[in-house]
Enzyme design. Sequence first.
Site, mmCIF file in Angstrom:
data_model
loop_
_atom_site.group_PDB
_atom_site.id
_atom_site.type_symbol
_atom_site.label_atom_id
_atom_site.label_comp_id
_atom_site.label_asym_id
_atom_site.label_seq_id
_atom_site.Cartn_x
_atom_site.Cartn_y
_atom_site.Cartn_z
ATOM 1 N N LEU A 1 0.825 -1.159 0.132
ATOM 2 C CA LEU A 1 -0.095 0.247 0.012
ATOM 3 C C LEU A 1 0.863 1.251 -0.019
ATOM 4 O O LEU A 1 1.853 1.171 0.823
ATOM 5 C CB LEU A 1 -0.797 -0.050 1.180
ATOM 6 C CG LEU A 1 -2.176 -0.871 1.233
ATOM 7 C CD1 LEU A 1 -2.988 -0.846 2.784
ATOM 8 C CD2 LEU A 1 -3.280 -0.232 0.248
ATOM 9 N N ASP A 2 0.896 2.129 -0.745
ATOM 10 C CA ASP A 2 1.597 3.197 -0.840
ATOM 11 C C ASP A 2 1.420 4.386 0.449
ATOM 12 O O ASP A 2 0.644 4.035 1.229
ATOM 13 C CB ASP A 2 1.177 4.087 -2.065
ATOM 14 C CG ASP A 2 -0.056 4.850 -2.260
ATOM 15 O OD1 ASP A 2 -0.339 5.704 -1.258
ATOM 16 O OD2 ASP A 2 -0.749 4.953 -3.097
ATOM 17 N N LYS A 3 2.330 4.851 0.665
ATOM 18 C CA LYS A 3 2.794 5.703 1.738
ATOM 19 C C LYS A 3 1.445 6.494 2.400
ATOM 20 O O LYS A 3 1.253 6.880 3.496
ATOM 21 C CB LYS A 3 3.930 6.750 1.638
ATOM 22 C CG LYS A 3 4.305 7.437 2.809
ATOM 23 C CD LYS A 3 5.790 7.995 2.613
ATOM 24 C CE LYS A 3 6.253 8.660 4.067
ATOM 25 N NZ LYS A 3 7.388 9.413 4.049
#
Length: 240
Positions: free
Chosen positions: A103-105
């Site tokens: 999951l991106d930041k």
Amino acid sequence: MAIRINKYLSEVSYCSRREADKLIKEGKVTINGEIPEMGAKVEVGDQVEVEGQIVKKSTKQKNIYLAFNKPIGIVCTTDTRVEPNNIIDYIEYPTRIFPIGRLDKLSEGLIFLTNDGDIVNKILRARNNHEKEYIVSVNRFISRDFIQRMSNGVEILGSTTKKCFVQKLGPKKFKIILTQGLNRQIRRMCDSLGYRVQSLKRVRIMNIKLDLPTGKYREITKAELLELNNLLENSSKTFE
């Protein structure tokens, strides 16, 4: 029997094949003291090391399967030296584990962590069509055209995304269920249609739903794992 070095690191539960490929490219892996080429094979009796530490399978190792509600700002990487806000340091689990996918930041929500390389490869193969569900808020009012175009596929990264289920939940909020995992896929799809994602939360992976406070993790139950394995029964493990 000889096996590829990335598969070996996955099978001994050191990391996923994708992470292994990265370590090999960076020259951090050796076989019998030599830095291997990508695709090199490990024979019975070979000594494999990562950053000078011998890597081998423990006969007493127990498979670990965790569900974690990732907060915004935490990065899904196992390289604790590169990124201070990484998922491994945040959880501080006593045994080596690694995330399944990313999951991106700026995104939050459900992610699995494990030491079982076999299940990682099955879940990550896009052609296995495993569902992941997200709740997304955007900066503009959602039109019927937006829902239809998101559902039918949007051109990003040089290809058209697979058809998917999209449902409007509010003026600026929608649910989307994907069976593929292109890099920053939902954000890119929205961008291409003139919308900007303001919040993105993954609330389900296959049969397991998000049921944890932000920043907390739990073990996947035996019943959940049994159903998960049933769903994965016919899945390919081949790395694409």
